[in-house]
Design a protein around this motif. Structure first.
Motif, PDB file in Angstrom:
ATOM      1  N   VAL A 173       0.939  -1.217  -0.008  1.00 35.59           N
ATOM      2  CA  VAL A 173      -0.006  -0.004   0.073  1.00 35.59           C
ATOM      3  C   VAL A 173       0.937   1.494   0.104  1.00 35.59           C
ATOM      4  O   VAL A 173       1.645   1.304   0.682  1.00 35.59           O
ATOM      5  N   PHE A 229      -2.902   0.163  -4.282  1.00 37.20           N
ATOM      6  CA  PHE A 229      -2.539  -1.313  -3.552  1.00 37.20           C
ATOM      7  C   PHE A 229      -2.130  -2.031  -4.469  1.00 37.20           C
ATOM      8  O   PHE A 229      -2.484  -2.299  -5.619  1.00 37.20           O
ATOM      9  N   ASP A 256      -2.051  -5.868  -3.774  1.00 40.14           N
ATOM     10  CA  ASP A 256      -2.623  -6.786  -2.969  1.00 40.14           C
ATOM     11  C   ASP A 256      -3.633  -7.684  -3.303  1.00 40.14           C
ATOM     12  O   ASP A 256      -4.886  -6.741  -3.477  1.00 40.14           O
ATOM     13  N   ALA A 303      -7.178  -6.825  -1.675  1.00 36.97           N
ATOM     14  CA  ALA A 303      -7.931  -5.532  -1.682  1.00 36.97           C
ATOM     15  C   ALA A 303      -9.066  -5.635  -3.010  1.00 36.97           C
ATOM     16  O   ALA A 303      -9.757  -4.649  -3.026  1.00 36.97           O
ATOM     17  N   MET A 329     -12.685  -3.892  -2.723  1.00 35.16           N
ATOM     18  CA  MET A 329     -12.566  -2.582  -3.331  1.00 35.16           C
ATOM     19  C   MET A 329     -13.473  -2.492  -4.751  1.00 35.16           C
ATOM     20  O   MET A 329     -14.053  -1.558  -5.006  1.00 35.16           O
ATOM     21  N   ILE A 344     -10.317  -2.197   3.532  1.00 41.82           N
ATOM     22  CA  ILE A 344      -9.912  -2.907   2.689  1.00 41.82           C
ATOM     23  C   ILE A 344      -8.678  -3.843   3.320  1.00 41.82           C
ATOM     24  O   ILE A 344      -7.727  -3.453   3.412  1.00 41.82           O
ATOM     25  N   GLY A 345      -9.277  -5.186   3.322  1.00 40.74           N
ATOM     26  CA  GLY A 345      -8.376  -6.039   4.048  1.00 40.74           C
ATOM     27  C   GLY A 345      -8.023  -5.403   5.517  1.00 40.74           C
ATOM     28  O   GLY A 345      -8.966  -5.086   6.185  1.00 40.74           O
ATOM     29  N   HIS A 356      -6.583  -2.704   6.024  1.00 40.88           N
ATOM     30  CA  HIS A 356      -6.387  -1.353   5.851  1.00 40.88           C
ATOM     31  C   HIS A 356      -7.779  -0.505   5.940  1.00 40.88           C
ATOM     32  O   HIS A 356      -8.717  -0.904   5.470  1.00 40.88           O
ATOM     33  N   THR A 372      -8.721   5.307  -4.375  1.00 40.16           N
ATOM     34  CA  THR A 372      -7.908   4.161  -4.316  1.00 40.16           C
ATOM     35  C   THR A 372      -8.010   3.454  -5.518  1.00 40.16           C
ATOM     36  O   THR A 372      -8.535   3.422  -6.534  1.00 40.16           O
ATOM     37  N   VAL A 417      -6.440  -0.409  -7.492  1.00 38.24           N
ATOM     38  CA  VAL A 417      -5.512  -1.707  -7.426  1.00 38.24           C
ATOM     39  C   VAL A 417      -4.509  -1.701  -8.671  1.00 38.24           C
ATOM     40  O   VAL A 417      -5.018  -1.505  -9.727  1.00 38.24           O
TER      41      VAL A 417
END
Length: 527
Positions: A122, A132, A134, A137, A141, A394-395, A397, A405, A407
């Motif tokens: 992150v 992100f 991950d 996420a 998301m 988000i996970g 976070h 945000t 990914v």
């Protein structure tokens, strides 16, 4: 005299910062008022203590702006900022202008990837923006309970790319692919920029699918220079995605952004022409303007124009780019080339219809591997917590409201935790069964020293969830038909002297990808 002047001006700067944070103004007029109105009102106070009016104005504005910027910078770098716990470059934390400047160079996907290598899964890539890398996420998301991606996807798009609609488009795509192959048949033995011609092909297909007419780019070799329109529009569109407030400045200043203006004019003309002409068949535009009368409210002209422009770029450029990557990969990897060619030539696998091509394992493996290494949208798309939600987890976070945000698709697809061995290498076999892997690549997949990872949950070239790419199935259909036709009719090799590495260097990430020349020599196959 000095405290009487300094204190109110500095206080005004600090108060304006508080108002920026509290009100989160988006309109350019509100920005201008917050920046200009307070010092303007304070100038009479300062003039009483200065002999020169001009000096008083300059002093007031400079002190006010300095106070405002100092307050903003201090807050964004302070432990009190909602994103203070997330690492990232100082300049990214201070201002979005820094990342916007990097993005204009076309290599933002590599910059994001480098940031993730340095800072982890992150990264704070803006004052109020996180990237992100991950797999955990993705669903929070982008899933059904995830974050919205601007306006919700309209039902019309889903109808336009339904299974029955795709069946109707098969004839359109088949006719254009046949025309493409016939034209290439007249170019045998001479260098052909296959990337450029694939762009013309997908542009003609998208015009037919979208507007039921208007595509003769292949036939006349783009005499209207529409390729340039698409190419020149993208950098400015990306800049406005990073700096939304800049869109209003852009509208006020006719001297900048001519590429985007020209493309919008072209898209508007295509939309107006299609609306005036009408249509006897259900093309994409039939659904977008609700000619069937299925929606309670007719879409606005602005919405139609936006949808039309989006479809032209996203529907043509992403597909032609992926096809170009595939050809580059195949010629660079003769073993993969021959394996795919053998599968295409086998009538048990390929009966020449899209339904059979969709079941060809090596063909699908090649397409997916190209999309993994170079996803059509390299840097993904932004999401943000719903307004008045207070934020979203988000996970492990927490993302506060008001935070954008993303990914980062390119980084995710190259992460060895999800794709190993050799995550940066073109290995279509990683998409096959374990038995096929051992049969085709025993040294790679039979070596117990190699840790094999293939996490398809981390494979998101078309995004996922409610806001995924509705044209995904059409894109796959087009790519399969083009590859099968090309490889059954021609043998391909690079033009002598072509610098193979120049292809990857030419890739520019302007949300959709711009690419360089891909000169190949075609020879007819005797099959």
């Amino acid at each position: 005299m000095l405290p009487h002047v300094l204190v109110p001006v500095i206080f005004a700067g600090l108060t304006s910062h508080w108002m920026f944070n509290k009100l989160e103004p988006r309109a350019l007029l509100h920005f201008i008022l917050l920046l200009a109105l307070p010092p303007t009102l304070l100038v009479p106070l300062v003039i009483r203590h200065m002999s020169n009016v001009l000096h008083a104005i300059l002093f007031t504005y400079c002190l006010y702006l300095l106070s405002l910027m100092t307050s903003v910078a201090t807050y964004r770098l302070s432990p009190f900022h909602p994103l203070a716990q997330y690492p990232g470059p100082v300049l990214c934390k201070l201002t979005k202008l820094y990342l916007a400047g990097i993005s204009m160079g076309g290599k933002q996907h590599l910059y994001y990837s480098e940031l993730h290598r340095r800072f982890g899964d992150v990264v704070r890539i803006g004052p109020n923006e996180l990237s992100f890398r991950d797999v955990n996420a993705i669903i929070p998301m982008m899933g059904s309970k995830g974050m919205p991606k601007g306006p919700c996807t309209r039902r019309a798009w889903n109808r336009a790319f339904s299974t029955s609609a795709l069946k109707d488009y098969e004839v359109v795509v088949d006719n254009r692919v046949s025309q493409f192959v016939d034209i290439l048949g007249t170019k045998l033995g001479a260098p052909v920029d296959i990337s450029q011609r694939l762009g013309w092909l997908t542009f003609d297909i998208m015009n037919d699918v979208m507007f039921s007419a208007g595509g003769d780019t292949m036939k006349y070799e783009d005499r209207e220079d529409t390729s340039r329109l698409l190419r020149n529009a993208q950098p400015m569109a990306l800049l406005m995605a990073h700096l939304p407030w800049f869109s209003e400045i852009y509208l006020w200043l006719p001297c900048i952004g001519q590429g985007l203006r020209s493309f919008r004019k072209y898209a508007s003309e295509r939309v107006s022409e299609r609306k005036a002409r009408g249509c006897n068949q259900m093309d994409v535009f039939y659904h977008l303007i609700d000619e069937g009368g299925l929606e309670p409210h007719a879409p606005s002209h602005a919405q139609i124009l936006s949808d039309g422009g989006l479809a032209i770029i996203a529907g043509s450029e992403t597909t032609s780019t992926t096809l170009s990557h595939i050809i580059w990969f195949l010629i660079c990897h003769p073993k993969a080339y021959l394996r795919l060619q053998a599968e295409i030539d086998d009538p048990k696998n390929n009966s020449g219809v899209p339904a059979s091509q969709a079941r060809m394992p090596y063909l699908n493996a090649v397409i997916n591997e190209a999309l993994r290494i170079f996803p059509a949208v390299l840097s993904g798309s932004q999401r943000a917590p719903r307004i008045d939600s207070g934020g979203q987890s988000i996970g492990y976070h927490f993302v506060p409201e008001g935070t954008s945000t993303v990914v980062h698709t390119y980084s995710l697809h190259h992460d060895p935790r999800y794709f190993s061995p050799l995550p940066d290498a073109f290995i279509p076999e990683r998409w096959l069964s374990s038995e096929e892997q051992l049969a085709l690549e025993p040294e790679l997949f039979g070596d117990k020293k190699n840790v094999f990872r293939h996490n398809t949950a981390a494979f998101i070239p078309f995004s996922i969830g409610p806001s995924n790419c509705v044209g995904r199935n059409l894109a796959y259909q087009e790519m399969r038909m083009v590859i099968c036709s090309l490889m059954s009719k021609f043998d391909m090799r690079f033009e002598k002297g072509f610098d193979v590495g120049s292809w990857e260097e030419s890739i520019l990430d302007y949300f959709v990808v711009q690419r360089g020349r891909l000169p190949v020599i075609l020879t007819a196959r005797n099959t």
